[in-house]
Design a protein around this motif. Structure first.
Motif, PDB file in Angstrom:
ATOM      1  N   TYR A 169       0.834  -1.203   0.000  1.00 41.73           N
ATOM      2  CA  TYR A 169       0.000   0.000   0.000  1.00 41.73           C
ATOM      3  C   TYR A 169       0.870   1.256   0.000  1.00 41.73           C
ATOM      4  CZ  TYR A 169       1.056   0.211   5.031  1.00 41.73           C
ATOM      5  OH  TYR A 169       1.710   0.278   6.242  1.00 41.73           O
ATOM      6  N   PHE A 170       0.240   2.376  -0.378  1.00 45.34           N
ATOM      7  CA  PHE A 170       0.882   3.686  -0.342  1.00 45.34           C
ATOM      8  C   PHE A 170       0.287   4.486   0.819  1.00 45.34           C
ATOM      9  CE2 PHE A 170       0.882   3.241  -5.227  1.00 45.34           C
ATOM     10  CZ  PHE A 170       2.028   2.454  -5.176  1.00 45.34           C
ATOM     11  N   THR A 171       1.090   5.398   1.340  1.00 47.63           N
ATOM     12  CA  THR A 171       0.580   6.371   2.306  1.00 47.63           C
ATOM     13  C   THR A 171       0.446   7.723   1.619  1.00 47.63           C
ATOM     14  OG1 THR A 171       2.782   6.984   3.088  1.00 47.63           O
ATOM     15  CG2 THR A 171       1.673   5.145   4.213  1.00 47.63           C
TER      16      THR A 171
ATOM     17  N   ASP B  61      10.131   8.201  -4.907  1.00 49.37           N
ATOM     18  CA  ASP B  61      11.033   7.071  -5.165  1.00 49.37           C
ATOM     19  C   ASP B  61      10.458   5.777  -4.602  1.00 49.37           C
ATOM     20  OD1 ASP B  61      12.772   8.757  -6.445  1.00 49.37           O
ATOM     21  OD2 ASP B  61      14.096   9.040  -4.694  1.00 49.37           O
ATOM     22  N   SER B  62       9.829   5.855  -3.436  1.00 47.70           N
ATOM     23  CA  SER B  62       9.227   4.670  -2.826  1.00 47.70           C
ATOM     24  C   SER B  62       8.069   4.138  -3.662  1.00 47.70           C
ATOM     25  CB  SER B  62       8.752   4.994  -1.408  1.00 47.70           C
ATOM     26  OG  SER B  62       8.091   3.886  -0.837  1.00 47.70           O
ATOM     27  N   ILE B  63       7.276   5.068  -4.199  1.00 48.96           N
ATOM     28  CA  ILE B  63       6.152   4.644  -5.042  1.00 48.96           C
ATOM     29  C   ILE B  63       6.663   3.975  -6.310  1.00 48.96           C
ATOM     30  CG2 ILE B  63       4.213   5.475  -6.418  1.00 48.96           C
ATOM     31  CD1 ILE B  63       3.748   7.626  -4.347  1.00 48.96           C
ATOM     32  N   ARG B  64       7.691   4.584  -6.912  1.00 47.25           N
ATOM     33  CA  ARG B  64       8.258   3.991  -8.125  1.00 47.25           C
ATOM     34  C   ARG B  64       8.821   2.604  -7.849  1.00 47.25           C
ATOM     35  NH1 ARG B  64       9.374   7.258 -12.552  1.00 47.25           N
ATOM     36  NH2 ARG B  64       8.812   9.467 -12.291  1.00 47.25           N
ATOM     37  N   GLN B  65       9.508   2.461  -6.715  1.00 45.01           N
ATOM     38  CA  GLN B  65      10.098   1.167  -6.368  1.00 45.01           C
ATOM     39  C   GLN B  65       9.020   0.103  -6.183  1.00 45.01           C
ATOM     40  OE1 GLN B  65      12.602   1.288  -2.925  1.00 45.01           O
ATOM     41  NE2 GLN B  65      13.069  -0.902  -2.977  1.00 45.01           N
TER      42      GLN B  65
ATOM     43  N   LYS C 172       4.041  14.766 -11.062  1.00 36.43           N
ATOM     44  CA  LYS C 172       4.515  14.099  -9.857  1.00 36.43           C
ATOM     45  C   LYS C 172       3.519  13.011  -9.460  1.00 36.43           C
ATOM     46  CE  LYS C 172       7.217  17.892  -7.883  1.00 36.43           C
ATOM     47  NZ  LYS C 172       7.429  18.737  -6.680  1.00 36.43           N
ATOM     48  N   ILE C 173       4.056  11.893  -9.049  1.00 28.91           N
ATOM     49  CA  ILE C 173       3.174  10.770  -8.699  1.00 28.91           C
ATOM     50  C   ILE C 173       2.989  10.626  -7.197  1.00 28.91           C
ATOM     51  CG2 ILE C 173       3.794   9.489 -10.774  1.00 28.91           C
ATOM     52  CD1 ILE C 173       5.636   7.767  -9.069  1.00 28.91           C
ATOM     53  N   ASN C 174       3.680  11.435  -6.419  1.00 29.39           N
ATOM     54  CA  ASN C 174       3.528  11.331  -4.964  1.00 29.39           C
ATOM     55  C   ASN C 174       2.466  12.272  -4.422  1.00 29.39           C
ATOM     56  OD1 ASN C 174       5.033  13.619  -5.508  1.00 29.39           O
ATOM     57  ND2 ASN C 174       6.206  13.488  -3.595  1.00 29.39           N
TER      58      ASN C 174
END
Length: 438
Positions: free
Chosen positions: A226-228, A234-238, A276-278
């Protein structure tokens, strides 16, 4: 009458009794499903058979009248026709007081054997071979026979109905089809080669959707990605690169604070547009379907169909997230390896003909299919193989702990932070099988 005339009459009686026996079994054994198919195809005789089955009292009364009348008449004629000839034969060897009795016994045995063989046994066996075909062929003459016997049949039925009411006997035929009936038909089809082994397995799995709960097919809490809201780009991409999922939960700070979910395609569009994806917001986060962990897989399918969703969060009675489930998870439960991605790690690995390496999170139903075990003890108390081990051992399992059941040895191989990762299951040989653990 001469012997020849008596023989002709007896054979006519046998033919009549045989016809009634044939029709009685055929009409009783004809399956409604096949008759309805024939009736819908335009066969009026099939509809007549269905109508007769709905109100069969008149037919069975008329049939019993005919059979008993023929049997009595045949016995009288047969005894009178054959006894003198048997008496002459017996007196050639014995002339004592038992000669008359012996000749009667021989005459009775001959006539009874003829009726049993040609008027009872053979017609009934023929009727069992193709009841629908025979019942359709004889329905018209049967209706004529019922009309002829109707006055006496009405009187007999009235007495029978009075006795049934007196003893409170329910005479309504129950034609409801149960799962056991369908299962028996499927087993017969598989044995006859009409159903392939894999097809039989698929159908069984479809019916198991009514019995299997959500936890048996969901992705468990510890495996949910899951995402927060404040997740770094970078975490989302990983995570997108490492886990090729189509949907990801979005939570506030931890997994129990679910906000919704994002579709990987929406994030891909943002990447292609150099956005941006974050920055996860209302434009990208979708409402997520939330279901309790007590639902069956069949009920989850209904929820997916009514909401047009394919992804749901599973929560327990304490409102804690226990996992997620998708439409694909349910299809994998039904289709098995046919829709399971090749690269996905297998939960059951067959080492040889008598041993398997099985993941602790493997649903009990999948393990039963793999090991060909009919049932497990107290299945309602656990969903996975790890749950079975904990239930049987009554403790947190450790490596080398074993349970014996159903001719198999279940041995814990690997434990990670109290979680059973892997077990070795071995089929015990019959000549070296220790007693099962209670």
């Amino acid at each position: 009458m001469s012997l020849f005339q008596n023989i002709v009459i007896i054979f006519i009686l046998i033919a009549g009794a045989g016809f009634l026996s044939l029709t009685e079994i055929a009409l009783a054994g004809a399956r409604k499903v096949k008759l309805k198919i024939l009736a819908e195809a335009g066969d009026e005789r099939a509809q007549k058979v269905l109508d007769l089955q709905e109100n069969s009292a008149d037919f069975f009364a008329a049939s019993q009248i005919g059979l008993n009348a023929i049997a009595i008449l045949g016995g009288i004629l047969g005894e009178g026709a054959f006894r003198p000839y048997f008496y002459d034969f017996v007196t050639r060897f014995y002339t004592g007081p038992w000669a008359e009795t012996l000749s009667f016994a021989l005459s009775f045995t001959l006539v009874t054997s003829l009726f049993i063989l040609f008027a009872d046994l053979m017609p009934k066996r023929l009727a069992m071979i193709a009841p629908e075909k025979i019942s359709i062929s004889v329905i018209n003459p049967v209706q004529v026979f019922i009309t002829v016997c109707k006055p006496l049949a009405w009187f007999i039925n009235a007495i029978a109905n009075m006795l049934f009411r007196l003893f409170k006997v329910n005479t309504i035929r129950d034609d409801n089809i149960t799962f056991d009936d369908i299962s028996a038909v499927m087993d017969a089809g598989a044995q006859a080669g009409v159903l392939q082994k894999q097809e039989h397995h698929f159908i069984e799995n479809v019916f198991e959707l009514e019995e299997r709960n959500v936890p048996s097919s969901m992705t468990t809490r510890e495996n949910v990605v899951y995402f927060t809201l404040n997740e770094a780009e970078d975490s989302i991409r990983q995570k997108l690169a490492e886990f090729p999922y189509s949907k990801f939960l979005v939570c506030n700070e931890n997994i129990d604070q679910v906000i919704g979910y994002v579709d990987a395609k929406d994030i891909l569009v943002r990447i292609l547009n150099n956005q941006k994806i974050n920055q996860l917001n209302e434009s990208t986060i979708r409402n997520v379907l939330t279901i309790p962990d007590t639902l069956t897989l069949s009920e989850v399918l209904d929820r997916f169909r009514s909401t047009k969703e394919k992804f749901a969060v599973v929560i327990n009675e304490y409102a804690l997230v226990v996992g997620v489930i998708t439409l694909s998870d349910i299809m994998i439960t039904v289709m098995g390896d046919w829709v399971t991605p090749i690269e996905e790690e297998q939960q059951i690995i067959k080492r040889d003909n008598n041993s398997w390496l099985i993941d602790g999170s493997t649903p009990i139903e999948d393990m039963k299919h793999a090991l060909e075990i009919e049932e497990m003890p107290d299945e309602e108390n656990y969903e996975t193989l790890a749950g079975f081990m904990m239930y049987q051992l009554r403790k947190i399992p450790r490596p080398a702990d074993t349970v014996l059941y159903g001719g198999y040895k279940f041995e814990v191989v690997d434990v990670d932070h109290f979680k059973i990762d892997q077990l070795l299951v071995t089929r015990l040989l019959e000549n070296n099988q220790p007693p099962e653990q209670e």
